[in-house]
Design a protein around this motif. Structure first.
Motif, PDB file in Angstrom:
ATOM      1  N   LEU A 181     -57.781 -39.215 -47.652  1.00 54.17           N
ATOM      2  CA  LEU A 181     -56.907 -38.102 -47.281  1.00 54.17           C
ATOM      3  C   LEU A 181     -57.343 -36.805 -47.960  1.00 54.17           C
ATOM      4  N   GLN A 182     -57.710 -36.901 -49.229  1.00 51.14           N
ATOM      5  CA  GLN A 182     -58.177 -35.710 -49.945  1.00 51.14           C
ATOM      6  C   GLN A 182     -59.418 -35.099 -49.276  1.00 51.14           C
ATOM      7  N   ILE A 183     -60.312 -35.977 -48.874  1.00 49.12           N
ATOM      8  CA  ILE A 183     -61.549 -35.488 -48.257  1.00 49.12           C
ATOM      9  C   ILE A 183     -61.244 -34.828 -46.918  1.00 49.12           C
ATOM     10  N   LYS A 184     -60.389 -35.507 -46.117  1.00 46.76           N
ATOM     11  CA  LYS A 184     -60.036 -34.938 -44.817  1.00 46.76           C
ATOM     12  C   LYS A 184     -59.330 -33.596 -44.973  1.00 46.76           C
ATOM     13  N   SER A 185     -58.504 -33.485 -46.004  1.00 47.23           N
ATOM     14  CA  SER A 185     -57.675 -32.283 -46.182  1.00 47.23           C
ATOM     15  C   SER A 185     -58.448 -31.107 -46.775  1.00 47.23           C
ATOM     16  N   ALA A 186     -59.616 -31.371 -47.350  1.00 46.81           N
ATOM     17  CA  ALA A 186     -60.366 -30.297 -48.008  1.00 46.81           C
ATOM     18  C   ALA A 186     -60.805 -29.247 -46.992  1.00 46.81           C
ATOM     19  N   LYS A 187     -60.499 -27.988 -47.253  1.00 40.57           N
ATOM     20  CA  LYS A 187     -60.837 -26.882 -46.369  1.00 40.57           C
ATOM     21  C   LYS A 187     -62.072 -26.153 -46.924  1.00 40.57           C
ATOM     22  N   PRO A 188     -62.934 -25.667 -46.049  1.00 40.87           N
ATOM     23  CA  PRO A 188     -64.121 -24.948 -46.526  1.00 40.87           C
ATOM     24  C   PRO A 188     -63.753 -23.630 -47.176  1.00 40.87           C
ATOM     25  N   ALA A 189     -64.595 -23.196 -48.078  1.00 35.75           N
ATOM     26  CA  ALA A 189     -64.418 -21.919 -48.751  1.00 35.75           C
ATOM     27  C   ALA A 189     -65.666 -21.065 -48.533  1.00 35.75           C
ATOM     28  N   GLU A 190     -65.640 -19.854 -49.113  1.00 37.54           N
ATOM     29  CA  GLU A 190     -66.790 -18.971 -48.940  1.00 37.54           C
ATOM     30  C   GLU A 190     -68.048 -19.579 -49.554  1.00 37.54           C
ATOM     31  N   ARG A 191     -67.876 -20.347 -50.616  1.00 40.17           N
ATOM     32  CA  ARG A 191     -68.996 -21.016 -51.263  1.00 40.17           C
ATOM     33  C   ARG A 191     -68.779 -22.525 -51.234  1.00 40.17           C
ATOM     34  N   ALA A 192     -69.891 -23.257 -51.250  1.00 36.43           N
ATOM     35  CA  ALA A 192     -69.795 -24.719 -51.280  1.00 36.43           C
ATOM     36  C   ALA A 192     -69.140 -25.161 -52.585  1.00 36.43           C
ATOM     37  N   PHE A 193     -68.338 -26.214 -52.501  1.00 34.23           N
ATOM     38  CA  PHE A 193     -67.719 -26.768 -53.701  1.00 34.23           C
ATOM     39  C   PHE A 193     -67.741 -28.288 -53.636  1.00 34.23           C
ATOM     40  N   LYS A 194     -67.482 -28.913 -54.795  1.00 33.08           N
ATOM     41  CA  LYS A 194     -67.586 -30.367 -54.906  1.00 33.08           C
ATOM     42  C   LYS A 194     -66.206 -31.006 -55.042  1.00 33.08           C
ATOM     43  N   LEU A 195     -66.100 -32.213 -54.462  1.00 32.86           N
ATOM     44  CA  LEU A 195     -64.959 -33.102 -54.703  1.00 32.86           C
ATOM     45  C   LEU A 195     -65.529 -34.332 -55.400  1.00 32.86           C
ATOM     46  N   ALA A 196     -65.272 -34.451 -56.704  1.00 33.37           N
ATOM     47  CA  ALA A 196     -65.886 -35.535 -57.473  1.00 33.37           C
ATOM     48  C   ALA A 196     -65.136 -36.844 -57.278  1.00 33.37           C
ATOM     49  N   ASP A 197     -65.919 -37.928 -57.184  1.00 36.65           N
ATOM     50  CA  ASP A 197     -65.322 -39.262 -57.170  1.00 36.65           C
ATOM     51  C   ASP A 197     -65.523 -39.866 -58.559  1.00 36.65           C
ATOM     52  N   ALA A 198     -66.612 -40.530 -58.814  1.00 35.26           N
ATOM     53  CA  ALA A 198     -66.865 -41.104 -60.136  1.00 35.26           C
ATOM     54  C   ALA A 198     -68.321 -41.473 -60.236  1.00 35.26           C
ATOM     55  N   GLY A 199     -68.824 -41.539 -61.468  1.00 32.18           N
ATOM     56  CA  GLY A 199     -70.193 -42.002 -61.693  1.00 32.18           C
ATOM     57  C   GLY A 199     -71.246 -41.130 -61.043  1.00 32.18           C
ATOM     58  N   GLY A 200     -70.943 -39.838 -60.861  1.00 28.14           N
ATOM     59  CA  GLY A 200     -71.917 -38.922 -60.263  1.00 28.14           C
ATOM     60  C   GLY A 200     -71.791 -38.795 -58.769  1.00 28.14           C
ATOM     61  N   LEU A 201     -70.913 -39.565 -58.117  1.00 26.64           N
ATOM     62  CA  LEU A 201     -70.718 -39.478 -56.677  1.00 26.64           C
ATOM     63  C   LEU A 201     -69.745 -38.339 -56.374  1.00 26.64           C
ATOM     64  N   PHE A 202     -70.087 -37.515 -55.365  1.00 30.47           N
ATOM     65  CA  PHE A 202     -69.185 -36.432 -54.995  1.00 30.47           C
ATOM     66  C   PHE A 202     -69.407 -36.031 -53.547  1.00 30.47           C
ATOM     67  N   VAL A 203     -68.418 -35.299 -53.013  1.00 26.61           N
ATOM     68  CA  VAL A 203     -68.528 -34.725 -51.677  1.00 26.61           C
ATOM     69  C   VAL A 203     -68.801 -33.237 -51.845  1.00 26.61           C
ATOM     70  N   LEU A 204     -69.852 -32.740 -51.155  1.00 26.32           N
ATOM     71  CA  LEU A 204     -70.162 -31.316 -51.179  1.00 26.32           C
ATOM     72  C   LEU A 204     -69.584 -30.701 -49.904  1.00 26.32           C
ATOM     73  N   VAL A 205     -68.585 -29.877 -50.061  1.00 24.26           N
ATOM     74  CA  VAL A 205     -67.939 -29.229 -48.906  1.00 24.26           C
ATOM     75  C   VAL A 205     -68.636 -27.896 -48.657  1.00 24.26           C
ATOM     76  N   GLN A 206     -69.282 -27.769 -47.499  1.00 20.42           N
ATOM     77  CA  GLN A 206     -70.058 -26.575 -47.169  1.00 20.42           C
ATOM     78  C   GLN A 206     -69.178 -25.499 -46.527  1.00 20.42           C
ATOM     79  N   PRO A 207     -69.592 -24.246 -46.592  1.00 22.67           N
ATOM     80  CA  PRO A 207     -68.819 -23.167 -45.957  1.00 22.67           C
ATOM     81  C   PRO A 207     -68.629 -23.373 -44.452  1.00 22.67           C
ATOM     82  N   ASN A 208     -69.541 -24.082 -43.805  1.00 25.58           N
ATOM     83  CA  ASN A 208     -69.407 -24.319 -42.361  1.00 25.58           C
ATOM     84  C   ASN A 208     -68.493 -25.498 -42.038  1.00 25.58           C
ATOM     85  N   GLY A 209     -67.930 -26.142 -43.089  1.00 31.14           N
ATOM     86  CA  GLY A 209     -66.987 -27.235 -42.889  1.00 31.14           C
ATOM     87  C   GLY A 209     -67.570 -28.621 -43.008  1.00 31.14           C
ATOM     88  N   SER A 210     -68.906 -28.737 -43.046  1.00 33.52           N
ATOM     89  CA  SER A 210     -69.492 -30.076 -43.168  1.00 33.52           C
ATOM     90  C   SER A 210     -69.245 -30.622 -44.571  1.00 33.52           C
TER      91      SER A 210
END
Length: 417
Positions: free
Chosen positions: A11-40
């Motif tokens: 749910l957190q990943i689905k709800s994350a909205k893009p911003a002007e700059r890419a940002f990270k959603l950290a999980d654990a152990g170095g795994l993370f989601v990189l949210v790009q400005p284009n929404g990917s």
């Protein structure tokens, strides 16, 4: 117990909205989601191996789910624990799968051979392509067609070539050349790393012998015997006589098409693709040759393309060995060959001092002196017509059994028997 507590939810990943700059959603152990400005939203794994930081791409969300990403992350962690770089390991795995697929689809000897034929056939004469296909189908395909090309060994190839050499040494040499090209094509295609084809030395050295040629006396005997036997197929008789009268190669005569012949102009233009040297060859037709072709035209149906259609398949020319078989049947197999008729022609005119240039042009030989050939553009057409007519007159004398005489030529291009 997992040392890295998992903190992200789908749910957190689905709800994350893009911003002007890419940002990270950290999980654990170095795994993370990189949210790009284009929404990917891209899965990334940040790790260290031997003190060096690395970054691994694990796919994109939602195609790669949270569970999928954690599984891939766990597998990469296992590799790092063993000192293996996960990015390199994944690349090698992809390459291995691609190589397996390549071998499955394109890796058989038959598949590589077909690709090689397509890649190399355009620059070859049709007759050469037919010969190559025939020899491969007879002596290579039965052994190797369905075998993975990477599994064929030098010993197997040597054994196959030796078996053919015992029967047909020249064919064995041809097959070795084909094999070299096929395996080089396999290397270029990424199927194998080394060429297993044995070196030329595994085959006996070629015993280079010229085609035996009839003397004028034997030529007269041969022609009289050719005329005397009424059971010879008439088209075959005419083909042999044209080989003699035109001084052309056997394949040029037996593969001739009516579209190449101009009976009114008494000339024949052999196209470049049918010539050994790859150059078109103009042949002036003697009166005797024209008479034979007029007789042949009455024998061959108008719809046939070839002067000498194959009796079993009219869409193909006369069988390659028909004229050789005729000479053998008449008892001259050891004395001469159809190709040797060219040597008989050349020997006769050289003996009486005729122009070497005219002789060589009649034989469609490439000039040996390239510098001289570059400057001498004369085609010797009139002289060639004189010479071939003189030769036809000589042949008539031989056929009739008249004594053969070799006087000094009145000119450098004209001579009689």
């Amino acid at each position: 117990m997992d040392p890295y507590p998992q903190v992200l939810t789908t749910l957190q990943i689905k709800s994350a909205k893009p911003a002007e700059r890419a940002f990270k959603l950290a999980d654990a152990g170095g795994l993370f989601v990189l949210v790009q400005p284009n929404g990917s939203k891209l899965w990334r794994y940040k790790f260290r191996l031997d003190g060096v930081e690395g970054l691994q791409a694990l796919g994109a969300f939602p195609e790669v789910t949270l569970a999928d990403a954690r599984h891939a992350h766990a597998e990469s962690r296992k590799l790092i624990a063993k000192g293996i770089h996960p990015v390199q390991a994944r690349r090698e795995e992809r390459e291995s799968r691609a190589q397996e697929e390549l071998h499955r689809v394109k890796g058989s000897f038959g598949a590589v051979c077909a690709d090689w034929k397509t890649a190399t056939g355009a620059d070859l004469r049709p007759a050469t392509v037919l010969q190559r296909n025939r020899e491969i189908e007879k002596d290579l395909s039965p052994h190797f067609k369905d075998r993975p090309i990477s599994k064929i060994t030098r010993l197997e190839l040597t054994t196959a070539l030796k078996e053919v050499e015992a029967r047909a040494p020249e064919v064995a040499r041809n097959l070795r050349n084909y094999l070299w090209g096929i395996f080089e094509h396999a290397i270029d295609s990424g199927l194998i790393a080394d060429n297993p084809v044995p070196p030329v030395r595994v085959l006996r050295k070629r015993n280079q012998e010229n085609h035996p040629a009839l003397s004028l006396e034997l030529l007269g005997k041969f022609l009289r015997k050719l005329d005397a036997i009424d059971t010879i197929y008439e088209q075959t008789r005419i083909a042999m006589l044209l080989v003699v009268l035109t001084a052309c190669r056997k394949a040029e005569v037996t593969g001739a098409k009516w579209s190449e012949i101009d009976l009114k102009a008494a000339e024949w233009e052999v196209p470049a693709e049918r010539m050994k040297a790859g150059r078109a060859h103009w042949v002036p037709l003697s009166r005797q040759a024209v008479k034979l072709l007029q007789k042949l035209r009455a024998l061959v149906p108008e719809e046939n393309v070839y002067l000498f259609p194959n009796r079993l398949d009219p869409d193909r020319p006369m069988a390659n060995r028909s004229l050789n078989a005729l000479m053998e049947r008449l008892g001259f197999s050891g004395d001469g060959t159809p190709h040797g008729m060219r040597a008989t022609f050349s020997t006769h005119f050289n003996a009486i001092g005729a122009s070497i240039d005219v002789i060589e042009h009649c034989l469609a030989h490439v000039p040996g002196n390239r510098v001289r050939a570059a400057y001498n553009r004369h085609g010797y057409r009139a002289e060639r017509r004189e010479m071939l007519q003189a030769w036809a007159t000589c042949v008539d004398q031989l056929r009739s059994g008249l004594p053969s005489k070799v006087p000094a030529p009145s000119s450098k291009s004209k001579a009689n028997c």
